[in-house]
Design an enzyme around this catalytic site. Sequence first.
Site, PDB file in Angstrom:
ATOM      1  N   LYS A 181     -45.245  92.476  49.544  1.00 55.65           N
ATOM      2  CA  LYS A 181     -44.667  93.685  49.324  1.00 55.65           C
ATOM      3  C   LYS A 181     -45.626  94.860  48.620  1.00 55.65           C
ATOM      4  O   LYS A 181     -46.624  94.536  47.741  1.00 55.65           O
ATOM      5  CB  LYS A 181     -43.457  93.629  48.498  1.00 55.65           C
ATOM      6  CG  LYS A 181     -42.278  92.756  49.239  1.00 55.65           C
ATOM      7  CD  LYS A 181     -41.991  93.621  50.764  1.00 55.65           C
ATOM      8  CE  LYS A 181     -40.670  92.665  51.194  1.00 55.65           C
ATOM      9  NZ  LYS A 181     -40.872  91.232  51.502  1.00 55.65           N
ATOM     10  N   GLN A 182     -45.231  95.965  48.453  1.00 54.88           N
ATOM     11  CA  GLN A 182     -45.949  97.151  47.709  1.00 54.88           C
ATOM     12  C   GLN A 182     -46.218  96.774  46.405  1.00 54.88           C
ATOM     13  O   GLN A 182     -47.409  97.002  45.792  1.00 54.88           O
ATOM     14  CB  GLN A 182     -45.443  98.547  48.011  1.00 54.88           C
ATOM     15  CG  GLN A 182     -45.211  98.956  49.340  1.00 54.88           C
ATOM     16  CD  GLN A 182     -44.045  98.319  50.226  1.00 54.88           C
ATOM     17  OE1 GLN A 182     -43.485  97.461  49.853  1.00 54.88           O
ATOM     18  NE2 GLN A 182     -43.573  99.252  50.951  1.00 54.88           N
TER      19      GLN A 182
END
Length: 374
Positions: A181-182
């Site tokens: 994920k980011q």
Amino acid sequence: MTIPLSSPDITEAEIEAVTAVLRTSRLSLGPQMEAFEDAIAEYIDTPHAIAVSSGTAGLHLCIKALGIGEGDEVIVPSFTFIAAANALRYERALPVFVDIDADSLNMSPASIEQAITPKTRAILVVHTFGRPAEMAAIMDIANRHHLFVIEDACEAIGATYQGRKAGSFGDAAVFAFYPNKQITTGEGGMVVTRRPELAAQIRALRNQGRYDSADWLQHAELGYNYRLSEINCALGFAQLKRIEPILQQREKVARRYQQALADINELVLPSTEIPGIRISWFVYVVRLNSDYTEIDRDSIVTTLTGAGIGCARYFAPIHLQPSYAAWRNSAVLPVTEAQASRTIALPFFNRITEEDIAQVGNALRTALLQIQNR
């Protein structure tokens, strides 16, 4: 893999934050969790945030706390990660799969409207690949039919729709922090909501059904061990402090891909400029152009992985999965099936280099040429 599909961006600040926790005696339900929750709540602009062990756990707790249970129908896209539908089945609710828009790959508001029955209790909206769904239309539908809205924003932290953050629209929303994920906590997730009673119940449910005001061994309801450790929270809190540079860097990577792949007619590239929307780039997914019917997507994936380039089929539709055989014949999703058969997620992470992107582009060109010359 020479170029992996994803790779977390960990700096010395994150390492120091984690090691600092290990020098304390508080490894769970401590100040790092509270700081991370407060920071997420402020960032999303919701009054309440509850750290949990995963995005899946967060979805499960939202469904449980909203009283969605056996026989209730919840509208959800099939073109998403399977956890969205699994969380419904944990409570014996029935996923009702709807089709997607061919451009955004998000659930189609028209399909949602058509799927509503007297048994429908909620809409589980997924912001696919970090692009916000059409929340104005979806919230209008939900309000007219008195339905709950749960936002699966696991791929969309920092995304905005008409000036508001993804995750700030529905009754509750869930973010996830897996390493692809980011920002990451290693494993972990976060539930956000504007409803204080919902937040209190979710806090209790994540901690074995124990409310904050109760004795440690006093359990008001059936709960779960969905806590997130201080170590995970320290990592996430440190990552969140630099989320804006991270999002900007990921946007730059997406634009570099656009330039590097613009000449490949066999590919449809994702949109980068959408009025009123900021994409939070989770993955970079291209699609095979439907004009090139002789090209098999899985052959491309096999060729790329054989060359040491990480890639994946994002997403395989849920209703076609073996564990969803009972839904296969009832879900009529032509757009989902057509688009899903053509998608390829390419290597995408903060520190991917221009040379890596050029290598991916060249490998794609070679694979496409090989297939067309067979």
